[in-house]
Design a protein around this motif. Sequence first.
Motif, PDB file in Angstrom:
ATOM      1  N   ARG A 104      39.089  56.833  50.333  1.00  9.42           N
ATOM      2  CA  ARG A 104      39.497  55.992  51.469  1.00  9.42           C
ATOM      3  C   ARG A 104      40.538  54.960  51.049  1.00  9.42           C
ATOM      4  O   ARG A 104      41.490  54.724  51.769  1.00  9.42           O
ATOM      5  N   VAL A 105      40.308  54.288  49.905  1.00 11.77           N
ATOM      6  CA  VAL A 105      41.212  53.195  49.549  1.00 11.77           C
ATOM      7  C   VAL A 105      42.352  53.655  48.648  1.00 11.77           C
ATOM      8  O   VAL A 105      43.338  52.950  48.507  1.00 11.77           O
ATOM      9  N   GLY A 106      42.196  54.816  48.022  1.00  5.48           N
ATOM     10  CA  GLY A 106      43.325  55.414  47.321  1.00  5.48           C
ATOM     11  C   GLY A 106      43.508  54.993  45.882  1.00  5.48           C
ATOM     12  O   GLY A 106      44.355  55.533  45.210  1.00  5.48           O
ATOM     13  N   ASN A 107      42.762  54.001  45.364  1.00  2.00           N
ATOM     14  CA  ASN A 107      42.866  53.746  43.926  1.00  2.00           C
ATOM     15  C   ASN A 107      41.516  53.333  43.350  1.00  2.00           C
ATOM     16  O   ASN A 107      40.690  52.723  44.034  1.00  2.00           O
ATOM     17  N   TYR A 108      41.311  53.688  42.083  1.00  2.00           N
ATOM     18  CA  TYR A 108      39.982  53.565  41.490  1.00  2.00           C
ATOM     19  C   TYR A 108      39.486  52.127  41.325  1.00  2.00           C
ATOM     20  O   TYR A 108      38.338  51.839  41.652  1.00  2.00           O
ATOM     21  N   PRO A 109      40.332  51.181  40.821  1.00  2.00           N
ATOM     22  CA  PRO A 109      39.800  49.811  40.670  1.00  2.00           C
ATOM     23  C   PRO A 109      39.332  49.227  42.002  1.00  2.00           C
ATOM     24  O   PRO A 109      38.279  48.606  42.089  1.00  2.00           O
ATOM     25  N   GLN A 110      40.129  49.478  43.060  1.00  2.00           N
ATOM     26  CA  GLN A 110      39.718  48.955  44.374  1.00  2.00           C
ATOM     27  C   GLN A 110      38.459  49.657  44.877  1.00  2.00           C
ATOM     28  O   GLN A 110      37.608  49.042  45.507  1.00  2.00           O
TER      29      GLN A 110
ATOM     30  N   ARG B 157      33.208  49.827  56.368  1.00  2.00           N
ATOM     31  CA  ARG B 157      33.687  48.520  56.859  1.00  2.00           C
ATOM     32  C   ARG B 157      34.342  47.728  55.726  1.00  2.00           C
ATOM     33  O   ARG B 157      35.371  47.085  55.913  1.00  2.00           O
ATOM     34  N   VAL B 158      33.732  47.798  54.538  1.00  2.71           N
ATOM     35  CA  VAL B 158      34.306  47.084  53.389  1.00  2.71           C
ATOM     36  C   VAL B 158      35.702  47.630  53.108  1.00  2.71           C
ATOM     37  O   VAL B 158      36.649  46.864  52.897  1.00  2.71           O
ATOM     38  N   ALA B 159      35.834  48.947  53.143  1.00  3.13           N
ATOM     39  CA  ALA B 159      37.137  49.571  52.861  1.00  3.13           C
ATOM     40  C   ALA B 159      38.171  49.123  53.886  1.00  3.13           C
ATOM     41  O   ALA B 159      39.320  48.827  53.551  1.00  3.13           O
ATOM     42  N   GLN B 160      37.731  49.046  55.135  1.00  7.01           N
ATOM     43  CA  GLN B 160      38.649  48.642  56.199  1.00  7.01           C
ATOM     44  C   GLN B 160      39.107  47.186  55.997  1.00  7.01           C
ATOM     45  O   GLN B 160      40.283  46.865  56.146  1.00  7.01           O
ATOM     46  N   GLU B 161      38.133  46.331  55.636  1.00  8.05           N
ATOM     47  CA  GLU B 161      38.481  44.917  55.392  1.00  8.05           C
ATOM     48  C   GLU B 161      39.464  44.806  54.230  1.00  8.05           C
ATOM     49  O   GLU B 161      40.424  44.043  54.276  1.00  8.05           O
ATOM     50  N   GLN B 162      39.178  45.584  53.186  1.00  8.03           N
ATOM     51  CA  GLN B 162      40.042  45.551  52.000  1.00  8.03           C
ATOM     52  C   GLN B 162      41.467  45.987  52.378  1.00  8.03           C
ATOM     53  O   GLN B 162      42.443  45.393  51.954  1.00  8.03           O
ATOM     54  N   PHE B 163      41.515  47.010  53.205  1.00  7.22           N
ATOM     55  CA  PHE B 163      42.793  47.568  53.667  1.00  7.22           C
ATOM     56  C   PHE B 163      43.591  46.511  54.438  1.00  7.22           C
ATOM     57  O   PHE B 163      44.756  46.271  54.184  1.00  7.22           O
ATOM     58  N   ARG B 164      42.864  45.813  55.361  1.00 10.00           N
ATOM     59  CA  ARG B 164      43.539  44.791  56.172  1.00 10.00           C
ATOM     60  C   ARG B 164      44.038  43.644  55.305  1.00 10.00           C
ATOM     61  O   ARG B 164      45.137  43.149  55.485  1.00 10.00           O
ATOM     62  N   SER B 165      43.192  43.209  54.363  1.00  7.54           N
ATOM     63  CA  SER B 165      43.598  42.056  53.560  1.00  7.54           C
ATOM     64  C   SER B 165      44.768  42.433  52.650  1.00  7.54           C
ATOM     65  O   SER B 165      45.627  41.620  52.363  1.00  7.54           O
ATOM     66  N   GLU B 166      44.797  43.710  52.261  1.00  9.73           N
ATOM     67  CA  GLU B 166      45.916  44.151  51.428  1.00  9.73           C
ATOM     68  C   GLU B 166      47.213  44.143  52.245  1.00  9.73           C
ATOM     69  O   GLU B 166      48.253  43.702  51.759  1.00  9.73           O
ATOM     70  N   ILE B 167      47.131  44.573  53.491  1.00  9.22           N
ATOM     71  CA  ILE B 167      48.320  44.540  54.363  1.00  9.22           C
ATOM     72  C   ILE B 167      48.778  43.091  54.515  1.00  9.22           C
ATOM     73  O   ILE B 167      49.961  42.767  54.420  1.00  9.22           O
ATOM     74  N   HIS B 168      47.768  42.225  54.739  1.00 13.54           N
ATOM     75  CA  HIS B 168      48.087  40.814  54.944  1.00 13.54           C
ATOM     76  C   HIS B 168      48.769  40.255  53.691  1.00 13.54           C
ATOM     77  O   HIS B 168      49.742  39.529  53.766  1.00 13.54           O
ATOM     78  N   ARG B 169      48.213  40.639  52.538  1.00  7.44           N
ATOM     79  CA  ARG B 169      48.742  40.127  51.277  1.00  7.44           C
ATOM     80  C   ARG B 169      50.197  40.587  51.092  1.00  7.44           C
ATOM     81  O   ARG B 169      51.056  39.830  50.688  1.00  7.44           O
ATOM     82  N   ARG B 170      50.439  41.853  51.431  1.00  9.54           N
ATOM     83  CA  ARG B 170      51.800  42.376  51.238  1.00  9.54           C
ATOM     84  C   ARG B 170      52.755  41.910  52.334  1.00  9.54           C
ATOM     85  O   ARG B 170      53.963  42.043  52.197  1.00  9.54           O
TER      86      ARG B 170
END
Lengths: 574, 184
Positions: B38-44, B79-92
């Motif tokens: 879902r998130v596309g990279n292992y550390p995340q 839900r965690v993955a979705q939140e992570q995704f959103r915050s990453e968009i926000h960060r970028r």
Amino acid sequence: MNCAESRDYFIACAEGLLQEDQARQCRAHLETCASCREEYEAISRLQQRLIARGQAAAGVRMVESVMSRIRQEQFKPERETIMSRLMKHGWGFGLSAAAGAAAIVSIILWTMPNAQAAAEAVMTQGAQAVARLTSIHLRGQLRTEPNDNFSGINPDADFCTIELWKQFAPDIKDLKWRVEKPGRVVVMDGKTTVMLIKPAKMGVKVEQPTASAFDTEWLQRIANLSNTISNEVKNARAKGWKVSMAEETGADGKAKSVVTILAKSGVPDNEWGKNWFYDSADTRRVYRFDAQSKLLESVRIYLVRPAGEVQIFDLSQIDFNQAIDAAEWTLDVPADVNWAGLPDKLPILPDNDKYVSMTAEQAARAFFEACARKDWNEAGKFMSPITEDMKTGLGGVEIVSLGESFASKTYGGRFVPYEIKLSREMIVRMANTNAAHRYVIMGVCDSNLESREELHWTNGPAVLPDNDAYARLSPAEAMKAYAAAFARFNWDEMKKFAPDYDVEHDKAQCAEIEKSGQDAHKLLPQIEVGEAFWSAEQSGWFVKCRLVQDRAWNLAIRNDNAARRWQVDGGIGW
Amino acid sequence: MDVSDKDHVERCRDGHPEDFGLLVDRYQKPLFSFLASRVGNYPQAEEAAQESFVRAFLSLKKLRKPESFYSWLLGIAARVAQEQFRSEIHRRQGREAAETMMSSAAAERADYPLEEVIALLPENHRQVILLRYYEGLSCQEVATRLAQPLGTVTKTLSRAYALLRQELGARERAEETVNRTEPS
């Protein structure tokens, strides 16, 4: 090797578990059969996907880091500031500290006749406070059997959770509700009302929306606060129930109004079925309202009986107007569920008159005799559906005696006293591949040796001081020793052949029966041990056994249905 | 069979939080795989998996059906993955970045339903699949671990494959229908 044989081997072949000649035959078949080849390739593709997914996670180890974070979360200091605490408790620190967790200070107690008026005022205000509810969620604890009827109560049972979700609407087609306890659930999604009895995999479907169904009415009455709180007091007035009213200080330091109603069911004390259901029980109902918001905060219901009071219901979580997840209006019905017919749609048989002319006793006998012959078509005329569990339990039943039927104010049909002998086959898997090298019970299987129940040996059987004597027992001898120990309720001896938790479960069941004043030796089954056999396919020893059990009870049977035939409605335990 | 999810959950609720470690041990790998796709990279994915377990532990009291622990855990993880995704968009802070992330996540997501489908299996079937493929045990080792004959393990595996294929097939057909009916 033909297609069917070949397909039986596909997984073993893909996993490299076949003997060389079997693998060769399987491969040879695949070369000639395109359909099997396609099937085998699909299995191989899925296997490769699974292997790839597993390999991607091969190095993952996070137990320690997760548990360390959990420990930090558990001991995190409260984030509340001193100021926010003061704002929350106001000046009432002293009062709430004095009230403590459990202490409740009664300051005013009304007595009759003023209680009636005071209680009615509180209840009416409570009703008005929730007059425009959009939704309600109730979560309470009820003393009942997990699979039993929704209004069934049992003062000797443990508490089990019962929940109701309801979305109100002026039009019934927009109304939705769900009531659930561990063993059964009803969902009304605005179109249909479906009940699922989970362990029996039995379903009942009404093709229309309902405001209440399947004995959930008593709980719906609590949920429909706006028009039923006041009805409770009106009922009390009409039926002469005692009402008292108190004002108290709750554990939160706030004033509470408490209305107590002593409700009489009108069912005589010696009537069969008295106190089995909410409406056939005499109860003391305690409704607690917040004096300021007028909102209902809790409901406690006590069964009142000559032997003393026992709390049967504790409702302490009431959520008003909170969004209800749409998932609550859906029900996952297993594909193999047995659907029960509805009384108003019971089909009229070609020879219906023969059944209509039967007495309740004759119908009970005909039903048991059909079960004895395993004539499920005939038995199905008296009860529908007959599930596989019932067939296993009632097939081959022996009638010992049937008594004269009787009626009760608690039930719309009749009860037929019966005494029967039940027996069923059971195949037990035994193994001695343990450190103690003695045969112990590993699980129970059906006649196809498919596992029905596995026993968990956490650390394996312990090596006994006299282990050698036990290690010499054959699988059948070990099972006989276990059965003999069970017949004597010798729990320590049983633990030499079955895991502790399993024996403790039997012991608790036995204690429960004796606590209710019955003879556990009569109620629990006897185990008759037959021959042992080795299954090469399963690489294991199995022992054939038979469970024999006497049962004496009253069969509930009624004929108030469309076909006027007697239908078994309860009292057989399935 | 090993102790069931339901028993572990009930033990945790009864004041034995250490039992949660056994549930983490049981599901850490499938949860990681699910999140990695879902998130596309292992550390995340590893961070999201830890966060999901912690959240699951903290809301364990709300779990209505303890026997469905794994499905519920996947819901939290989604839900965690979705939140992570959103915050990453926000960060970028960029639409372009979001589009890039979405297309790369979609490409990674080719077979993401697998763990969701495994969650639908009856517990004994699921356990055999997890031990065999995610724990990397051989069928014989699975049999020893579960104290079952090898024949029972292969039968369970065979049944699990049939159920997985049936469910995956249904999902693929549903996806095809949606794709056909979506406006172009």
